[in-house]
Design a protein around this motif. Structure first.
Motif, PDB file in Angstrom:
ATOM      1  N   ILE A 139       0.853  -1.182   0.000  1.00  0.00           N
ATOM      2  CA  ILE A 139       0.000   0.000   0.000  1.00  0.00           C
ATOM      3  C   ILE A 139       0.891   1.235   0.000  1.00  0.00           C
ATOM      4  CG2 ILE A 139      -1.694   1.356   1.290  1.00  0.00           C
ATOM      5  CD1 ILE A 139      -2.950  -1.195   2.255  1.00  0.00           C
ATOM      6  N   GLN A 140       0.687   2.098  -0.983  1.00  0.00           N
ATOM      7  CA  GLN A 140       1.435   3.355  -1.069  1.00  0.00           C
ATOM      8  C   GLN A 140       0.634   4.431  -0.349  1.00  0.00           C
ATOM      9  OE1 GLN A 140       2.322   4.770  -5.022  1.00  0.00           O
ATOM     10  NE2 GLN A 140       3.644   6.412  -4.269  1.00  0.00           N
ATOM     11  N   ASP A 141       1.179   4.891   0.746  1.00  0.00           N
ATOM     12  CA  ASP A 141       0.529   5.907   1.577  1.00  0.00           C
ATOM     13  C   ASP A 141       1.220   7.240   1.301  1.00  0.00           C
ATOM     14  OD1 ASP A 141      -0.869   7.286   3.522  1.00  0.00           O
ATOM     15  OD2 ASP A 141       0.280   6.446   5.199  1.00  0.00           O
ATOM     16  N   ALA A 142       0.675   7.979   0.333  1.00  0.00           N
ATOM     17  CA  ALA A 142       1.322   9.205  -0.131  1.00  0.00           C
ATOM     18  C   ALA A 142       0.343  10.369  -0.111  1.00  0.00           C
ATOM     19  CB  ALA A 142       1.864   9.009  -1.540  1.00  0.00           C
ATOM     20  N   PRO A 143       0.843  11.577   0.144  1.00  0.00           N
ATOM     21  CA  PRO A 143      -0.047  12.745   0.210  1.00  0.00           C
ATOM     22  C   PRO A 143      -0.820  13.012  -1.073  1.00  0.00           C
ATOM     23  CG  PRO A 143       2.080  13.261   1.181  1.00  0.00           C
ATOM     24  CD  PRO A 143       2.221  11.923   0.521  1.00  0.00           C
ATOM     25  N   VAL A 144      -0.296  12.582  -2.230  1.00  0.00           N
ATOM     26  CA  VAL A 144      -0.950  12.894  -3.492  1.00  0.00           C
ATOM     27  C   VAL A 144      -2.383  12.376  -3.543  1.00  0.00           C
ATOM     28  CG1 VAL A 144      -0.116  10.817  -4.687  1.00  0.00           C
ATOM     29  CG2 VAL A 144      -0.664  12.863  -6.001  1.00  0.00           C
ATOM     30  N   GLU A 170       4.922   7.713   2.959  1.00  0.00           N
ATOM     31  CA  GLU A 170       5.489   8.951   2.430  1.00  0.00           C
ATOM     32  C   GLU A 170       4.825  10.191   3.023  1.00  0.00           C
ATOM     33  OE1 GLU A 170       6.543   8.565  -1.952  1.00  0.00           O
ATOM     34  OE2 GLU A 170       4.859   7.168  -1.802  1.00  0.00           O
ATOM     35  N   THR A 171       4.035  10.015   4.039  1.00  0.00           N
ATOM     36  CA  THR A 171       3.307  11.134   4.641  1.00  0.00           C
ATOM     37  C   THR A 171       4.211  11.903   5.603  1.00  0.00           C
ATOM     38  OG1 THR A 171       2.519   9.605   6.345  1.00  0.00           O
ATOM     39  CG2 THR A 171       1.067   9.994   4.461  1.00  0.00           C
ATOM     40  N   PRO A 172       3.815  13.132   5.991  1.00  0.00           N
ATOM     41  CA  PRO A 172       4.586  13.854   7.001  1.00  0.00           C
ATOM     42  C   PRO A 172       4.713  13.038   8.288  1.00  0.00           C
ATOM     43  CG  PRO A 172       3.049  15.329   5.920  1.00  0.00           C
ATOM     44  CD  PRO A 172       2.718  13.956   5.437  1.00  0.00           C
ATOM     45  N   GLN A 173       5.828  13.204   8.984  1.00  0.00           N
ATOM     46  CA  GLN A 173       6.133  12.429  10.185  1.00  0.00           C
ATOM     47  C   GLN A 173       6.074  10.925   9.897  1.00  0.00           C
ATOM     48  OE1 GLN A 173       3.571  15.210  10.846  1.00  0.00           O
ATOM     49  NE2 GLN A 173       5.549  16.248  10.736  1.00  0.00           N
ATOM     50  N   PRO A 192       7.752  -2.692   6.220  1.00  0.00           N
ATOM     51  CA  PRO A 192       7.554  -1.255   6.446  1.00  0.00           C
ATOM     52  C   PRO A 192       8.648  -0.493   5.709  1.00  0.00           C
ATOM     53  CG  PRO A 192       8.611  -2.250   8.367  1.00  0.00           C
ATOM     54  CD  PRO A 192       8.457  -3.345   7.341  1.00  0.00           C
ATOM     55  N   TRP A 193       8.268   0.303   4.712  1.00  0.00           N
ATOM     56  CA  TRP A 193       9.268   0.902   3.816  1.00  0.00           C
ATOM     57  C   TRP A 193       9.250   2.417   3.834  1.00  0.00           C
ATOM     58  CZ3 TRP A 193      10.294  -1.815  -1.502  1.00  0.00           C
ATOM     59  CH2 TRP A 193      10.707  -3.136  -1.276  1.00  0.00           C
ATOM     60  N   ASP A 194      10.413   2.953   3.562  1.00  0.00           N
ATOM     61  CA  ASP A 194      10.634   4.387   3.361  1.00  0.00           C
ATOM     62  C   ASP A 194      10.386   4.744   1.894  1.00  0.00           C
ATOM     63  OD1 ASP A 194      12.325   7.060   3.903  1.00  0.00           O
ATOM     64  OD2 ASP A 194      13.157   6.092   2.121  1.00  0.00           O
ATOM     65  N   GLY A 195      10.004   6.001   1.650  1.00  0.00           N
ATOM     66  CA  GLY A 195       9.818   6.470   0.285  1.00  0.00           C
ATOM     67  C   GLY A 195      10.259   7.915   0.147  1.00  0.00           C
ATOM     68  N   GLU A 196       9.642   8.634  -0.766  1.00  0.00           N
ATOM     69  CA  GLU A 196       9.861  10.068  -0.972  1.00  0.00           C
ATOM     70  C   GLU A 196      11.340  10.408  -1.173  1.00  0.00           C
ATOM     71  OE1 GLU A 196       8.074  14.297   0.709  1.00  0.00           O
ATOM     72  OE2 GLU A 196       8.310  12.622   2.101  1.00  0.00           O
ATOM     73  N   GLU A 197      12.004   9.670  -2.090  1.00  0.00           N
ATOM     74  CA  GLU A 197      13.380   9.960  -2.496  1.00  0.00           C
ATOM     75  C   GLU A 197      14.377   9.944  -1.344  1.00  0.00           C
ATOM     76  OE1 GLU A 197      10.331  10.823  -4.396  1.00  0.00           O
ATOM     77  OE2 GLU A 197      10.904  12.810  -3.689  1.00  0.00           O
ATOM     78  N   ALA A 198      14.070   9.237  -0.266  1.00  0.00           N
ATOM     79  CA  ALA A 198      14.979   9.049   0.874  1.00  0.00           C
ATOM     80  C   ALA A 198      15.186  10.308   1.697  1.00  0.00           C
ATOM     81  CB  ALA A 198      16.332   8.497   0.422  1.00  0.00           C
TER      82      ALA A 198
END
Length: 306
Positions: A139-144, A170-173, A192-198
């Motif tokens: 699941i991609q959890d992104a602000p977009v 990829e959300t804030p905090q 549990p993964w990191d995103g948003e260009e590191a």
């Protein structure tokens, strides 16, 4: 579900176009070969940073088959299958699986600011997609998306929906959310993964992230951080992160998805760094700034194609 969890660096591959905006499949293959040579543990295709939103359905299929055939099992490939329609997303996901994808990545259904799906609908969406496939769902959890996905809700999905087991936050905090997600979901949270260009990578690793999905231009740099952290040397990870942070920051804050193709073109990997309209070409001054920062690091992307 995979016997061994997918971990490490899984950058997003750009979709390569020629100077006229048509698919450049030879360039696509070279981009993939570079990313593997640069140390990617896996690759994600057809994501937002792949400009998936400017591709026709036929082009999606062509890119998917071209990449999966060319990778030929060298690394696992994640295919983004996001769509508002439950049925279309399920069909895309099954087609990706049948073509050889190791995992699918999906955003919750969303469309504009006024059409919002509640948690019941989102849960049904992921359940039906899961029922159509036999591979993991990220699941991609992104602000977009503009869709709020609480850690509690994501953990419930992991426990209740068979193939939902990976989460790109990829959300804030993001670190706080990852930490809570892991606490609430336990063993159901496989990835549990990191995103948003590191841009938040060190904090996310501290929170328990086991994977990083970044841009595709410098997997060698990201891998140096992730490997050091995984080996227990947090000081070295922090040192390497500080070295690469100016480039990470410039990509994230100044360039966006165009950065990867610009660096690949500068290194002779691809012939054109074109993005499709209405996306605009990178400003020459921004390009100069990106290359100036990158050259200080001597990344493989600037040497691989020469």
């Amino acid at each position: 579900m995979a016997v061994q969890p997918y971990r490490g660096v899984f950058p997003v591959a750009p979709t390569i176009f020629d100077q006229h905006g048509a698919l450049d499949l030879d360039g696509q293959k070279r981009a993939i070969d570079f990313m593997i040579d640069a140390g990617s543990d896996g690759i994600c295709i057809l994501a937002n940073f792949s400009e998936q939103f400017v591709l026709t359905d036929q082009e999606r299929t062509i890119v998917q088959q071209t990449v999966l055939d060319h990778v030929a099992g060298r690394v696992p490939v994640i295919v983004t299958t996001t769509h508002f329609s439950t049925e279309i997303c399920a069909q895309r996901s099954r087609a990706a699986q049948d073509a050889g994808a190791a995992m699918v990545m999906i955003m919750p259904p969303y469309h504009g600011a006024t059409i919002r799906i509640d948690e019941t609908g989102i849960g049904q969406f992921f359940q039906r997609v899961s029922d159509a496939i036999d591979i993991p769902i990220m699941i991609q959890d992104a602000p977009v998306s503009g869709t709020a996905l609480s850690a509690d809700f994501l953990a419930r999905l992991a426990r209740q929906v068979e193939h939902v087991s990976y989460f790109k936050i990829e959300t804030p905090q993001a670190a706080a959310k990852l930490r809570k997600l892991i606490e609430l979901g336990g063993d159901a949270i496989v990835g549990p993964w990191d995103g948003e260009e590191a841009i938040t990578l060190m904090a996310d690793l501290d929170a328990g992230a086991t994977g990083a999905m970044t841009g595709g231009a410098y997997p060698d740099g990201i891998r140096g951080i992730v490997n050091a952290y995984r080996d227990g040397d947090q000081e070295k990870a922090a040192e390497v992160y500080q070295q690469w942070l100016p480039l990470i920051n410039y990509e994230n804050r100044q360039c966006g998805l165009a950065a990867c193709k610009t660096l690949m073109q500068a290194g002779g990997i691809i012939r054109s760094d074109a993005v499709r309209h209405p996306l605009a070409p990178m400003h020459p001054a921004t390009r100069d700034g990106l290359l100036k920062i990158a050259r200080r690091l001597d990344p493989l992307v600037l040497r691989w194609g020469k």
